[in-house]
Design a protein around this motif. Sequence first.
Motif, PDB file in Angstrom:
ATOM      1  N   ALA A  85      55.218  37.178  43.979  1.00 56.77           N
ATOM      2  CA  ALA A  85      53.835  37.672  43.951  1.00 56.77           C
ATOM      3  C   ALA A  85      53.678  38.802  42.940  1.00 56.77           C
ATOM      4  O   ALA A  85      52.670  38.875  42.214  1.00 56.77           O
ATOM      5  N   ARG A 137      51.084  38.731  39.705  1.00 55.94           N
ATOM      6  CA  ARG A 137      50.034  39.725  39.469  1.00 55.94           C
ATOM      7  C   ARG A 137      50.195  40.399  38.105  1.00 55.94           C
ATOM      8  O   ARG A 137      49.218  40.672  37.415  1.00 55.94           O
ATOM      9  N   SER A 173      49.265  37.573  35.353  1.00 53.91           N
ATOM     10  CA  SER A 173      48.058  36.747  35.511  1.00 53.91           C
ATOM     11  C   SER A 173      47.002  37.033  34.458  1.00 53.91           C
ATOM     12  O   SER A 173      46.094  36.227  34.234  1.00 53.91           O
ATOM     13  N   GLN A 195      46.361  30.858  42.269  1.00 57.41           N
ATOM     14  CA  GLN A 195      45.330  31.461  43.128  1.00 57.41           C
ATOM     15  C   GLN A 195      45.940  32.449  44.112  1.00 57.41           C
ATOM     16  O   GLN A 195      45.398  33.539  44.327  1.00 57.41           O
ATOM     17  N   LYS A 196      47.083  32.093  44.705  1.00 64.33           N
ATOM     18  CA  LYS A 196      47.726  33.000  45.645  1.00 64.33           C
ATOM     19  C   LYS A 196      49.187  32.613  45.824  1.00 64.33           C
ATOM     20  O   LYS A 196      49.592  31.482  45.542  1.00 64.33           O
ATOM     21  N   GLU A 224      52.268  33.240  48.832  1.00 64.61           N
ATOM     22  CA  GLU A 224      52.508  33.723  50.192  1.00 64.61           C
ATOM     23  C   GLU A 224      53.852  33.226  50.704  1.00 64.61           C
ATOM     24  O   GLU A 224      54.426  32.272  50.167  1.00 64.61           O
ATOM     25  N   SER A 237      44.865  27.593  41.430  1.00 69.13           N
ATOM     26  CA  SER A 237      43.411  27.432  41.393  1.00 69.13           C
ATOM     27  C   SER A 237      43.032  26.197  40.587  1.00 69.13           C
ATOM     28  O   SER A 237      41.985  25.586  40.828  1.00 69.13           O
TER      29      SER A 237
END
Length: 713
Positions: A145, A149, A152, A170-171, A173, A186
């Motif tokens: 993650a 970030r 991106s 998009q994410k 986790e 995404s």
Amino acid sequence: MSQHGVGPRAVTRSVAFLTAGVLAVPALAGCGSEDPAGKPLAAPDIQSAPRDRIADGGTLRWAVDSVPDTLNTFQSDADATTTRVAQAVLPSMFRMDDSGRPERNPDYLESAEVVDTEPKQVVLYKLSQQAVWSDGREIGAADFAAQWRALSGKDTAYWTARNAGYDRIQKIERGDSALEVRVTFSRPYADWRSLFSPLYPKDVMGTPDSFNDGARKKLKVTAGPFTVKKADREDGEITLTRNPRWWGEPARLSEIVLRTVPRDKRAAELAAGTLDLAEIDPAAARRITVAARPHSSSSPLMGPDAERSAADSLHSWAVANGSDEDAADEETVARKKLRRAAVKYARQQRALSGFEVRKSLEPAYTQLALNGAEGPLTDERVRRAVARALDRKELAQAVLKPLGLPAVPVGSHLALSGQAHYADNSGALGGQDTKEAQALLADAGWVRGGPVKEQKKEKAAGPEGEQADDTGEDNKAQHGPDPAGHLAQDGKQYKPHQGGAPGAYAPRGTAAPANQEAARLAKNGKALTLRFVLPSGPGSQTLRTVADRISRMLERVGIGTEISKVSDESYFKDHIASGQYDLALYSWPATAYPATDARPVFAKPVPAADGSLNVEQNYTRVGTDQVDQLFDEAVATLDEGESRSLIRKADSRIWAAAGSIPLFQRPQLLAARKNLVNAGAFGFGTPVYEDMGFLKKGAKPASGPSAKGSDAR
């Protein structure tokens, strides 16, 4: 070029106008049962050996071009050494196999696969239970993650060189356990395997400050078979040492020292015993090959006295023993220097007999770039004429045949033979054809022997920025048929006899009807002459040899060239990137992810907000909307077969536009100590650093085909 798992993606790739209906693109290869990707033209050459034959310990001293300014591969000033360090000390979810295709790295991944496509693409990574950072923390979703970030593109405080692929996430986790990472996109992303290779710890990626500065000079936390002990820019060395927390096969070497050694000094350093492994040029390779022959410490064709003929030696002796005392003294001193140099050379040759040359082909190709932004090459007919004038097989043979490497022209801009996306699409443009090239030039309005207005000559910048006169060395290689036919084959210049060729005494700019085959093509009072920019450094001899052959090929169709040699430091920055050239030679790495990595190289330039032209990395300035669309479709489809088909279509149209002409795969030559195993010319494959080492006393490497490039484990 880099060594190649992290490689092609870790180094920023820093180096068409197709009118509808003008050129028909043939049916693409790959529709039948035979895979057009083929096989790699050359296997790795690394002197394979199983781990039980390798001594425990030892230091590998490996020559590099520089100690990099940063150890963060995602920054713009990262270089090939940055990549080499990252491969040895950081996780890489996927690495390259011997065919240049991505494969799961089992030291870090139990599995990685697309588990959902609707409504969103989801990739599930299952990490190795043993995978930990050097500080003891488990590798996990927090690291993935943080890297997403940072890369991106959403936070401009991060000074990133690229964010392709990460901008589609998009994410991220945690999955059902700490060992699972779920990445949701995404938008569909075909090249998802390119991500997180390398993977940096959240300590580096977590904040802009740590990203921008924290990993430039050191890496405190790593997760590979080695860790960074010291990066000393003053001494020009990076020292890697065994990682005590490495969970895989233990590294056989105790240390790897990456030493900065200029390429023209490497043969001497090898002979002095201060290096064990070094990439070398063809001249050094010949020295080592000769030295390795039984009962051969040197060759009469090599060394300090190599260019002296018997007559030269006799003349030297005569002067040294002559009546002119001053001349005799001077010649005697020169002869003593030559003898000392010969003794030193022979001593080096004896030392070099302990090395061997390991050779393969780099995952990179050399191309002829044609600047389509200005001048005659804005006309695609002229670009295609240049391409059709070239005998690419002859050029490949000139470079590769003397090295004993396969001399096969490259057939794709986007992949190399053996890679999944490869297909020979050069038929979209056509092969060497002098008549066709001449017809294209005639259609573009270039007339042989047409009137030429006298142009005000501008002096060209020399290698270090000085002005080189048109009659000086830098323009000595100005090519093109001699309009008056004054040059004989022996290179001497003759004055024409009375009653000679018509037009020989005519005023400048007047055509010579009886000698039109030798006259330069012209249009609107200007001769068709292209500025061919080349680097002038000692390592660029191969490029200059290729350029000379290209110039002669272009002469045959009436195109002249003016060779302009510039310093290595300014070659790319001041000439290629800024568009100050007509023709140039430079190389691109071949990547396993062309839909992502090659798009900016061939994207159609677009006007920027400030009025300038945004070319991204398309330094030929030749692009089309259709090629851009094919790239966009290829990167967005998760059907791997369809994605490959789209990439091959894009390549056919890039060929047709003739902005760049792939010539040959670059040779990869490494000098290696004879008892060094699992290291050398890696070809496409990612080096396995923990398997490198020196043979135990009395042990032998693997025999047979496996000695070149097999997995030593």
